[in-house]
Design a protein around this motif. Structure first.
Motif, PDB file in Angstrom:
ATOM      1  N   LEU A  18       0.818  -1.221   0.000  1.00 19.05           N
ATOM      2  CA  LEU A  18       0.000   0.000   0.000  1.00 19.05           C
ATOM      3  C   LEU A  18       0.846   1.263   0.000  1.00 19.05           C
ATOM      4  CD1 LEU A  18      -2.713  -1.038   2.659  1.00 19.05           C
ATOM      5  CD2 LEU A  18      -2.946  -1.047   0.168  1.00 19.05           C
ATOM      6  N   ALA A  19       2.161   1.107   0.196  1.00 14.75           N
ATOM      7  CA  ALA A  19       3.041   2.274   0.339  1.00 14.75           C
ATOM      8  C   ALA A  19       3.122   3.088  -0.940  1.00 14.75           C
ATOM      9  CB  ALA A  19       4.432   1.820   0.759  1.00 14.75           C
ATOM     10  N   GLY A  20       3.136   2.420  -2.101  1.00 12.12           N
ATOM     11  CA  GLY A  20       3.231   3.153  -3.358  1.00 12.12           C
ATOM     12  C   GLY A  20       2.026   4.058  -3.570  1.00 12.12           C
ATOM     13  N   ILE A  21       0.845   3.537  -3.247  1.00 11.63           N
ATOM     14  CA  ILE A  21      -0.379   4.337  -3.401  1.00 11.63           C
ATOM     15  C   ILE A  21      -0.339   5.534  -2.460  1.00 11.63           C
ATOM     16  CG2 ILE A  21      -2.892   4.297  -3.178  1.00 11.63           C
ATOM     17  CD1 ILE A  21      -2.795   1.321  -3.885  1.00 11.63           C
ATOM     18  N   ALA A  22       0.017   5.278  -1.180  1.00  9.79           N
ATOM     19  CA  ALA A  22       0.064   6.361  -0.193  1.00  9.79           C
ATOM     20  C   ALA A  22       1.105   7.407  -0.572  1.00  9.79           C
ATOM     21  CB  ALA A  22       0.380   5.777   1.182  1.00  9.79           C
ATOM     22  N   SER A  23       2.267   6.945  -1.063  1.00 16.05           N
ATOM     23  CA  SER A  23       3.318   7.883  -1.447  1.00 16.05           C
ATOM     24  C   SER A  23       2.889   8.765  -2.609  1.00 16.05           C
ATOM     25  CB  SER A  23       4.568   7.082  -1.826  1.00 16.05           C
ATOM     26  OG  SER A  23       5.608   7.930  -2.242  1.00 16.05           O
ATOM     27  N   SER A  24       2.190   8.175  -3.591  1.00 17.18           N
ATOM     28  CA  SER A  24       1.715   8.957  -4.741  1.00 17.18           C
ATOM     29  C   SER A  24       0.698  10.006  -4.316  1.00 17.18           C
ATOM     30  CB  SER A  24       1.098   8.018  -5.778  1.00 17.18           C
ATOM     31  OG  SER A  24       2.057   7.125  -6.296  1.00 17.18           O
ATOM     32  N   HIS A  25      -0.188   9.659  -3.380  1.00 23.21           N
ATOM     33  CA  HIS A  25      -1.208  10.618  -2.938  1.00 23.21           C
ATOM     34  C   HIS A  25      -0.584  11.760  -2.146  1.00 23.21           C
ATOM     35  CE1 HIS A  25      -5.252   9.082  -4.031  1.00 23.21           C
ATOM     36  NE2 HIS A  25      -4.591   7.941  -4.187  1.00 23.21           N
ATOM     37  N   LEU A  26       0.483  11.465  -1.394  1.00 21.57           N
ATOM     38  CA  LEU A  26       1.135  12.539  -0.651  1.00 21.57           C
ATOM     39  C   LEU A  26       1.762  13.562  -1.584  1.00 21.57           C
ATOM     40  CD1 LEU A  26       2.858  10.521   2.229  1.00 21.57           C
ATOM     41  CD2 LEU A  26       0.990  12.176   2.453  1.00 21.57           C
ATOM     42  N   ARG A  27       2.267  13.109  -2.746  1.00 23.31           N
ATOM     43  CA  ARG A  27       2.939  14.020  -3.672  1.00 23.31           C
ATOM     44  C   ARG A  27       1.974  14.593  -4.708  1.00 23.31           C
ATOM     45  NH1 ARG A  27       8.013  14.718  -5.848  1.00 23.31           N
ATOM     46  NH2 ARG A  27       8.658  14.603  -3.665  1.00 23.31           N
ATOM     47  N   PHE A  28       1.148  13.731  -5.313  1.00 21.00           N
ATOM     48  CA  PHE A  28       0.324  14.157  -6.453  1.00 21.00           C
ATOM     49  C   PHE A  28      -1.174  14.216  -6.155  1.00 21.00           C
ATOM     50  CE2 PHE A  28       3.980  11.728  -8.223  1.00 21.00           C
ATOM     51  CZ  PHE A  28       4.661  12.801  -8.787  1.00 21.00           C
ATOM     52  N   GLY A  29      -1.588  13.630  -5.029  1.00 25.17           N
ATOM     53  CA  GLY A  29      -3.014  13.607  -4.714  1.00 25.17           C
ATOM     54  C   GLY A  29      -3.775  12.525  -5.468  1.00 25.17           C
ATOM     55  N   GLU A  30      -3.072  11.641  -6.183  1.00 23.82           N
ATOM     56  CA  GLU A  30      -3.693  10.537  -6.913  1.00 23.82           C
ATOM     57  C   GLU A  30      -2.632   9.478  -7.207  1.00 23.82           C
ATOM     58  OE1 GLU A  30      -5.053  11.718 -10.757  1.00 23.82           O
ATOM     59  OE2 GLU A  30      -3.186  12.763 -11.271  1.00 23.82           O
ATOM     60  N   HIS A  31      -3.087   8.323  -7.678  1.00 26.00           N
ATOM     61  CA  HIS A  31      -2.138   7.273  -8.063  1.00 26.00           C
ATOM     62  C   HIS A  31      -2.548   6.699  -9.417  1.00 26.00           C
ATOM     63  CE1 HIS A  31      -5.367   4.958  -6.046  1.00 26.00           C
ATOM     64  NE2 HIS A  31      -5.039   3.982  -6.893  1.00 26.00           N
ATOM     65  N   ALA A  32      -1.621   5.997 -10.042  1.00 24.30           N
ATOM     66  CA  ALA A  32      -1.831   5.460 -11.397  1.00 24.30           C
ATOM     67  C   ALA A  32      -2.421   4.053 -11.339  1.00 24.30           C
ATOM     68  CB  ALA A  32      -0.511   5.447 -12.173  1.00 24.30           C
ATOM     69  N   SER A  33      -2.851   3.569 -12.505  1.00 26.16           N
ATOM     70  CA  SER A  33      -3.505   2.252 -12.583  1.00 26.16           C
ATOM     71  C   SER A  33      -2.541   1.097 -12.371  1.00 26.16           C
ATOM     72  CB  SER A  33      -4.182   2.092 -13.946  1.00 26.16           C
ATOM     73  OG  SER A  33      -3.225   2.181 -14.995  1.00 26.16           O
ATOM     74  N   ASN A  34      -1.223   1.371 -12.443  1.00 27.96           N
ATOM     75  CA  ASN A  34      -0.273   0.275 -12.239  1.00 27.96           C
ATOM     76  C   ASN A  34      -0.241  -0.210 -10.792  1.00 27.96           C
ATOM     77  OD1 ASN A  34       0.898   2.604 -11.259  1.00 27.96           O
ATOM     78  ND2 ASN A  34       2.969   2.076 -11.931  1.00 27.96           N
ATOM     79  N   ALA A  35      -1.032   0.408  -9.921  1.00 24.98           N
ATOM     80  CA  ALA A  35      -1.121  -0.035  -8.527  1.00 24.98           C
ATOM     81  C   ALA A  35      -2.026  -1.245  -8.370  1.00 24.98           C
ATOM     82  CB  ALA A  35      -1.636   1.116  -7.649  1.00 24.98           C
ATOM     83  N   SER A  36      -2.637  -1.690  -9.468  1.00 23.51           N
ATOM     84  CA  SER A  36      -3.634  -2.768  -9.366  1.00 23.51           C
ATOM     85  C   SER A  36      -3.029  -4.054  -8.812  1.00 23.51           C
ATOM     86  CB  SER A  36      -4.254  -3.032 -10.735  1.00 23.51           C
ATOM     87  OG  SER A  36      -3.253  -3.399 -11.678  1.00 23.51           O
ATOM     88  N   HIS A  37      -1.805  -4.373  -9.219  1.00 28.60           N
ATOM     89  CA  HIS A  37      -1.188  -5.623  -8.742  1.00 28.60           C
ATOM     90  C   HIS A  37      -0.926  -5.568  -7.244  1.00 28.60           C
ATOM     91  CE1 HIS A  37       1.297  -9.198  -8.609  1.00 28.60           C
ATOM     92  NE2 HIS A  37       2.260  -8.491  -8.024  1.00 28.60           N
ATOM     93  N   ASP A  38      -0.315  -4.475  -6.776  1.00 27.54           N
ATOM     94  CA  ASP A  38      -0.043  -4.345  -5.341  1.00 27.54           C
ATOM     95  C   ASP A  38      -1.334  -4.351  -4.531  1.00 27.54           C
ATOM     96  OD1 ASP A  38       2.767  -4.264  -5.218  1.00 27.54           O
ATOM     97  OD2 ASP A  38       2.778  -2.213  -5.962  1.00 27.54           O
TER      98      ASP A  38
END
Length: 553
Positions: free
Chosen positions: A457-477
């Motif tokens: 879940l860290a990649g999603i949380a990190s993206s939201h802290l910087r950009f406020g959203e995350h990309a679709s490549n988070a589906s596997h994690d």
């Protein structure tokens, strides 16, 4: 025992039988007695008027040959001696039986000639034309296996520094086996190259054979999968027999998962028989035989555990997608013979996610475009022009735009922080891949499973802290995190209560996400450091990540 008639196929036998029937009908037509029978009055008239030229007796009949009536017959008992006194009656001609014997000789000679011709034709067949062999041989084709002399060297392959280090020991063993035997050590019997398609696994195996100067036996896993039961196992046996005769040698089995898949509920006697033979052969040769088996697979997860155990494929080498520096080394190899005026590092930076095969295709397309435009040197503009063609062509290589790359760098930086903070096992994390080992040891403790969930879940949380959203490549994690939470609640009784509940899954996932989000927010400086390293080198090892984290803390 060789039975002549078995050398003819069904259609040939039908034609031969039809010919015999036609000849028999002709013989019947020739030999059957179709002579007209006349009355005593008609016979007397022919005799009295001297129209009978010849007469002969056969089987109770007297045959009278005339010019006008032809040959006629009458029962000999009807003719009186006075009537036939002046006739010269002869014995019956044997011309009919002569025809019979003539046809018999023709039939026998034709059959013998056809049989000998067929045998002679098969004896003269070249070895590369097995399609016209007899059916039994077509079902069991020759499997002569010959060694090849590899001419590919490590110097011909770029970007495989880590892999080369792993294999140098194998090369030294093949060159100087006595050094290891005298020390009481043995080399791995099998080396498994694991990696996505196009990263050069086959070329690496050929380079090992060339550097060690030993025969190289190549077979694909699909070549062992046969229609006829037992043929796959036979091919495996022949492969190892040929290698033993030429030891020291290397056996390379490409796409081994085609024959080495897990044995489950679906029954496939031929594939299982082939796999069993492969297991037996790898157990059968001695440590001093000088044979090393190298295999390649794109998907190690589907392989049978018996094939992966110690004593068979002891060593596993992961061949990852090349990083920026590795892509630069690969491009230098491909551009050696091509006139160019460009910065290779710029091309390497724009090809994130490219494997070796894709880079080769990119260089070739750029060179072809340069020739079509009648230019004398390949420039960066040529690579930019053909990049989309390689990306969305047959290979469909995943490419990142500048914005996508920034998201990916941030996403992976968050995962690097979490995996290092919770001290999870991994070697390196790159922009295109991460090799974080999932929890497999039993028993699994709750805090260990939760640490893995936080990493995913860290990649999603990190993206939201910087950009406020995350990309679709988070589906596997995200899918892996959900699976682990589901197992905690429904299999391990680690929810808010022993009884499983759907609400427990949502509460646990939200709690762990909030925890890793807060941890990343408090250590933004470390995450930013990881971003800079990933942006420059496109990968980071665990040792470097630990050192970087200790500097900031």
């Amino acid at each position: 025992m060789n039975i002549p008639w078995r050398n003819f196929n069904r259609n040939q036998l039908i034609l031969l039988a039809s010919g015999v029937i036609v000849l028999l009908l002709l013989l019947y037509a020739l030999l059957r007695d179709s002579t007209q029978t006349v009355t005593l009055e008609q016979a007397s008239q022919l005799i009295d008027t001297n129209k009978v030229e010849k007469a002969f007796v056969d089987n109770g009949y007297t045959y009278l040959s005339t010019k006008e009536e032809g040959v006629v017959k009458i029962a000999s008992s009807q003719l009186s001696p006075e009537l036939t006194a002046h006739l010269a009656i002869e014995a019956k001609s044997s011309s009919g039986w002569g025809w019979f014997f003539l046809f018999f000789i023709i039939i026998g000679g034709a059959g013998y000639w056809a049989w000998k011709s067929k045998l002679g034709f098969e004896d003269d067949l070249p070895p590369e034309a097995p399609a016209v062999k007899v059916q039994a041989e077509a079902e069991a084709p020759s499997t002569t296996i010959n060694a090849v002399k590899s001419t590919v060297r490590f110097s011909d392959i770029g970007g495989i520094g880590d892999v080369k280090e792993e294999l140098e020991e194998i090369i030294d063993f093949l060159r100087n086996p006595k050094r290891y035997y005298s020390f009481g050590a043995r080399m791995p019997r099998g080396v498994l190259l694991v990696g996505p398609p196009g990263v050069g696994k086959t070329m690496i195996a050929k380079a090992v054979a060339a550097e060690a100067d030993v025969p190289f036996f190549y077979q694909s896993g699909a070549s062992f999968v046969q229609i006829y039961v037992g043929m796959g196992a036979k091919r495996v046996s022949e492969l190892f027999s040929a290698a033993k005769k030429n030891a020291p040698a290397i056996i390379f089995i490409d796409e081994i998962d085609a024959v080495g898949k897990k044995r489950g509920g679906e029954r496939n006697d031929e594939r299982e028989g082939t796999l069993n033979q492969l297991l037996t052969e790898m157990d059968g040769f001695e440590d001093t035989s000088g044979i090393v088996v190298i295999a390649a697979t794109n998907n190690i997860d589907v392989m049978d555990s018996a094939l992966l155990r110690a004593g068979r494929f002891d060593r596993r080498i992961f061949v990852e997608l090349p990083t920026a520096s590795e892509r630069e080394a690969i491009l230098q190899k491909y551009l050696r013979q091509i006139p160019s005026d460009l910065s290779i590092s710029d091309v390497a930076k724009m090809t994130v996610g490219f494997n070796g095969a894709a880079l080769a295709a990119l260089v070739n397309e750029a060179a072809l475009l340069c020739l079509r435009q009648n230019e004398i040197q390949v420039r960066l503009e040529h690579f930019l022009a053909v990049k989309d063609k390689v990306m969305f062509g047959k290979k469909k290589i995943t490419m990142l735009t500048d914005e996508q790359r920034r998201y990916q760098v941030r996403y992976q930086a968050g995962k690097v922080f979490a995996a290092t903070w919770f001290d999870l096992p991994y070697e390196k994390i790159s922009l295109s891949n991460d090799s974080i080992t999932p929890p497999t040891a039993e028993p699994q403790l709750r805090h260990e499973i939760e640490a893995h969930i936080r990493v995913h879940l860290a990649g999603i949380a990190s993206s939201h802290l910087r950009f406020g959203e995350h990309a679709s490549n988070a589906s596997h994690d995200l899918a892996v995190a959900k699976e682990l939470v589901h197992a905690m609640v429904y299999e391990y009784g680690m929810g808010n209560s022993i009884q499983p509940s759907v609400d427990d899954e949502a509460k646990i996932t939200d709690r762990l996400y909030n925890e890793i989000n807060g941890l990343l927010e408090r250590h933004e400086k470390i995450v930013t450091k990881f971003e800079a390293i990933l942006d420059e080198y496109e990968q980071i090892s665990k040792s470097l990540a630990k050192a970087t984290m200790n500097e900031v803390l």
